[in-house]
Design a protein around this motif. Sequence first.
Motif, PDB file in Angstrom:
ATOM      1  N   THR A 635      22.562  48.568  30.881  1.00 13.27           N
ATOM      2  CA  THR A 635      22.543  49.382  32.104  1.00 13.27           C
ATOM      3  C   THR A 635      22.533  48.496  33.339  1.00 13.27           C
ATOM      4  OG1 THR A 635      21.328  51.090  30.903  1.00 13.27           O
ATOM      5  CG2 THR A 635      21.332  51.232  33.299  1.00 13.27           C
ATOM      6  N   ALA A 636      21.777  47.384  33.300  1.00 14.89           N
ATOM      7  CA  ALA A 636      21.730  46.472  34.457  1.00 14.89           C
ATOM      8  C   ALA A 636      23.107  45.892  34.737  1.00 14.89           C
ATOM      9  CB  ALA A 636      20.722  45.357  34.181  1.00 14.89           C
ATOM     10  N   ALA A 637      23.794  45.452  33.683  1.00 17.16           N
ATOM     11  CA  ALA A 637      25.132  44.903  33.866  1.00 17.16           C
ATOM     12  C   ALA A 637      26.064  45.949  34.446  1.00 17.16           C
ATOM     13  CB  ALA A 637      25.652  44.375  32.536  1.00 17.16           C
ATOM     14  N   ALA A 638      25.966  47.161  33.933  1.00 22.05           N
ATOM     15  CA  ALA A 638      26.833  48.227  34.425  1.00 22.05           C
ATOM     16  C   ALA A 638      26.543  48.561  35.880  1.00 22.05           C
ATOM     17  CB  ALA A 638      26.658  49.467  33.555  1.00 22.05           C
ATOM     18  N   ARG A 639      25.276  48.470  36.295  1.00 24.23           N
ATOM     19  CA  ARG A 639      24.934  48.829  37.674  1.00 24.23           C
ATOM     20  C   ARG A 639      25.337  47.730  38.667  1.00 24.23           C
ATOM     21  NH1 ARG A 639      21.898  53.173  38.517  1.00 24.23           N
ATOM     22  NH2 ARG A 639      20.741  52.344  40.297  1.00 24.23           N
ATOM     23  N   LEU A 663      24.867  37.797  31.557  1.00 22.14           N
ATOM     24  CA  LEU A 663      25.467  38.756  32.481  1.00 22.14           C
ATOM     25  C   LEU A 663      26.976  38.787  32.345  1.00 22.14           C
ATOM     26  CD1 LEU A 663      25.128  40.824  34.694  1.00 22.14           C
ATOM     27  CD2 LEU A 663      25.096  38.957  36.373  1.00 22.14           C
ATOM     28  N   THR A 664      27.596  37.603  32.337  1.00 27.12           N
ATOM     29  CA  THR A 664      29.063  37.582  32.225  1.00 27.12           C
ATOM     30  C   THR A 664      29.517  38.130  30.885  1.00 27.12           C
ATOM     31  OG1 THR A 664      28.903  35.274  31.486  1.00 27.12           O
ATOM     32  CG2 THR A 664      29.308  35.659  33.837  1.00 27.12           C
ATOM     33  N   SER A 665      28.750  37.810  29.828  1.00 27.84           N
ATOM     34  CA  SER A 665      29.127  38.356  28.514  1.00 27.84           C
ATOM     35  C   SER A 665      28.979  39.874  28.506  1.00 27.84           C
ATOM     36  CB  SER A 665      28.257  37.742  27.414  1.00 27.84           C
ATOM     37  OG  SER A 665      28.470  36.359  27.328  1.00 27.84           O
ATOM     38  N   VAL A 681      38.569  38.562  36.936  1.00 27.34           N
ATOM     39  CA  VAL A 681      39.396  37.362  37.152  1.00 27.34           C
ATOM     40  C   VAL A 681      39.014  36.711  38.476  1.00 27.34           C
ATOM     41  CG1 VAL A 681      41.747  36.556  37.624  1.00 27.34           C
ATOM     42  CG2 VAL A 681      41.301  38.082  35.683  1.00 27.34           C
ATOM     43  N   GLU A 682      38.801  37.580  39.479  1.00 32.31           N
ATOM     44  CA  GLU A 682      38.411  37.036  40.787  1.00 32.31           C
ATOM     45  C   GLU A 682      37.053  36.364  40.706  1.00 32.31           C
ATOM     46  OE1 GLU A 682      37.607  38.467  45.394  1.00 32.31           O
ATOM     47  OE2 GLU A 682      38.782  39.755  44.033  1.00 32.31           O
ATOM     48  N   VAL A 683      36.113  36.988  39.964  1.00 35.55           N
ATOM     49  CA  VAL A 683      34.798  36.366  39.805  1.00 35.55           C
ATOM     50  C   VAL A 683      34.942  34.996  39.165  1.00 35.55           C
ATOM     51  CG1 VAL A 683      32.594  36.519  38.589  1.00 35.55           C
ATOM     52  CG2 VAL A 683      33.543  38.538  39.713  1.00 35.55           C
ATOM     53  N   ALA A 684      35.801  34.888  38.151  1.00 36.72           N
ATOM     54  CA  ALA A 684      35.986  33.603  37.468  1.00 36.72           C
ATOM     55  C   ALA A 684      36.583  32.578  38.414  1.00 36.72           C
ATOM     56  CB  ALA A 684      36.872  33.798  36.243  1.00 36.72           C
ATOM     57  N   ILE A 685      37.567  33.016  39.257  1.00 32.81           N
ATOM     58  CA  ILE A 685      38.202  32.100  40.208  1.00 32.81           C
ATOM     59  C   ILE A 685      37.182  31.620  41.227  1.00 32.81           C
ATOM     60  CG2 ILE A 685      39.912  31.973  42.056  1.00 32.81           C
ATOM     61  CD1 ILE A 685      41.649  33.901  40.367  1.00 32.81           C
ATOM     62  N   LEU A 697      33.585  33.659  30.380  1.00 35.72           N
ATOM     63  CA  LEU A 697      34.324  34.358  31.443  1.00 35.72           C
ATOM     64  C   LEU A 697      35.596  33.599  31.783  1.00 35.72           C
ATOM     65  CD1 LEU A 697      34.536  36.584  33.583  1.00 35.72           C
ATOM     66  CD2 LEU A 697      33.139  35.115  35.097  1.00 35.72           C
ATOM     67  N   ASP A 698      35.504  32.279  31.866  1.00 42.03           N
ATOM     68  CA  ASP A 698      36.664  31.486  32.252  1.00 42.03           C
ATOM     69  C   ASP A 698      37.754  31.589  31.205  1.00 42.03           C
ATOM     70  OD1 ASP A 698      37.401  29.393  34.401  1.00 42.03           O
ATOM     71  OD2 ASP A 698      37.963  28.422  32.485  1.00 42.03           O
TER      72      ASP A 698
END
Length: 745
Positions: A635-639, A663-665, A681-685, A697-698
């Motif tokens: 739920t935390a990740a989704a929020r 979190l990334t997983s 993708v933007e988060v990874a960049i 994530l990368d």
Amino acid sequence: MAWQLHYTSVEAGPTGLPGFQFVAETPDLPAGLHARVAPYLTYRPPPDAPLAPTPEQIRRLPVSLAYDRLGARSVLARCVYLGQDYSGRYGNFLGHAVVAGSEELVGLRPVEFWQAPFWSESPAPPGAALAELSDLAPGSSIDPESLGAWLADHGEDAYLRLGFLLETVRRALVQGHGRVVMISHDSEEIVRWIGVISYSLPWALAARLSFATYSADPASASQVLVGTTPDVWVPADVDAALVRLDEPAGPARAGRFAGTVADCWRRMDLAGIDAFGEMGDADPETAAALIAFCRGDGPVSADEQAAVARLITGDVPDWIWPDLARMADRMGHELASAVCEAGPPEAADRCAVRCAVLSLHDPRLTPPARPLPAEARRSLVPEAGAALGATRGLAGLVDVVRTVHAVGVPVPEEEVARLAGGLVRAGGDGLAEAIGRAPFDWRETLIAAVVAGLEQAPVRVRRDLLTGEICRLLAGRDWTGAPAVGVDVLHEQVRSGRLTRAEATELLLGFAAGPQAEEERDAMLEELWRDPPTVAECSRLLETAGPRLAVSACLNDLPTQAFLHAELTSGEVVRLAERVRATLEGYPAEDAEAVLIVSRLPGAARPAGAAADVARLIALTREGNELLTARLRTTAAARLAPANPGFRAAVVGILPEEARMWLTSAWLDRRIDRDEQLALVEVAIRLRLDGLVVPPLDEWARAQVSGWSPFGSVESRFKHDSELAAGLKELAGPRRRRLFGRGDD
């Protein structure tokens, strides 16, 4: 006043006609009286009498004195043989009837008129007016003293015969059937027996004893006692007892009355016989039982005592009451109750005590309604204690307590409670019914004793006795002193729907004490909360029980179970979490804090704050309920996912490696649509641009970029941000030869 009538055969009677007829009478007799009297005015000489007897022989012929009741009056009819009538024929007789009112015969036995002076030896002239008799004087030949001497002269055989005659006559008078025919050459002997029997009976019964001293046709005579001579033929099937006075008396069964009176004659105890006369027209057998009881003459059966009880409610002599009081300890309940009701105070008080004693030992008997004096109540304490100690179940104990209460015996409550507890420990059934029958003033004492007994009883016995009915009766008590019973009672109330789980839990928390009680309490709590609690139930328990929930592992886990089965981000869950964190310690508070972290994540203003919350969430969920941990993290990740990629990248960049990896997983494990793909993708960049590569994530982002075709969406997303475009180019690597519409060698 008594009326007279003469009946005989004349040549010309008052009407001028010849033959047998009423020839003289008292003037102005009631209509119909002649017809009622006529059946008693009849006479035939014995068969052996001479056909033409001489005057001396006539005098020796038996005289017939008959007596019977005519409604409110009585008839005395004396018939004597006269010999020849006006025509010279033999067979004439004089019938002299006296019709008297009851007041003329008071205190007299009709047989006393055997040789009364008012009898005529010859008929009055036809048409004569006979005087009214104002004073019926008895004869002098029939009296108790002379009859007693006569019996004594005849020895024991006479008393045996008297017993038989009295028993037969008593039954005839009381039961309404039966007759006796006495056979003797001596008519005087028959008269004496009638006299003895008459004096043996109370006057009221003697007044009902019809008799005829002589009849030539005893089989058709209507009287109870009939005399006749041996030469008169009596059919074998006559409905009467035949007594041949010239033969020895045979063995015969006599009742109490007959035996008692015969013994009184034997001892010439005329006062004893007179005692029966004071009993009115009661059954002499019952009167004899009463006298025997008063004198202590042997056993008096329960049936006899019951008859005596009915007798004394009527008009009985005063002398019986002191004797009855003296014999109170021999009385059955019915007789003692009758004395309580009808007797004077002293006798009534003594018999009330007797009633109380009997009712203490037999619950079917009614306690005395008469209040007992204080001293008498105190005297019954040992008897009540013995009765209480002899009971074999709580129902029996309650029966005795009911009597104790009704009578007012000052029995110690603690003794009753001790006995009641012991009976309950021994097992049984019907507790609720027994308590329901207890007097109101004793009910709380008995309930407390039952609870104490149940608490000490084996578990199996206790649970067998704690039916739904008894649990309803015990509901609402303070179970501090009986926690094991309280647990079972509350359990039944929850099963029956009379208490909610939360209400029962609140009560359970109030009284459990001791290892066994706590063990039973916790077992019940486990059963109560086998199904997950609602948020509302948890909220109520926190409000009413607060920190006390921590005394039970089951209760301590309720908030976690509520979080697990509710919508984590709803307002009611957030309020519950706030209350849990403020009230409880340990893992319930940590779970609540985790819930609050999840609920506030979308509102984080700065990445640093969100990162701190995520790190704290990770720390809080390293241990504890695995299912709740998974829900909280997911739920935390989704929020956090709806936040812009820059914010998300900043959060990931601040997080420590463990939290960063989780979190990334978690974002990657979610269901990802095209917009979320671009965002990740933007988060990874952005992370690459900050010099941070998060491998899962990368790798995912590189795979996505390498696999996209056409690539227009990604070009348009980064074309205005050269830094992001460069980052995308670096992420794509040499495998992508065209980015943003340009070749790249």
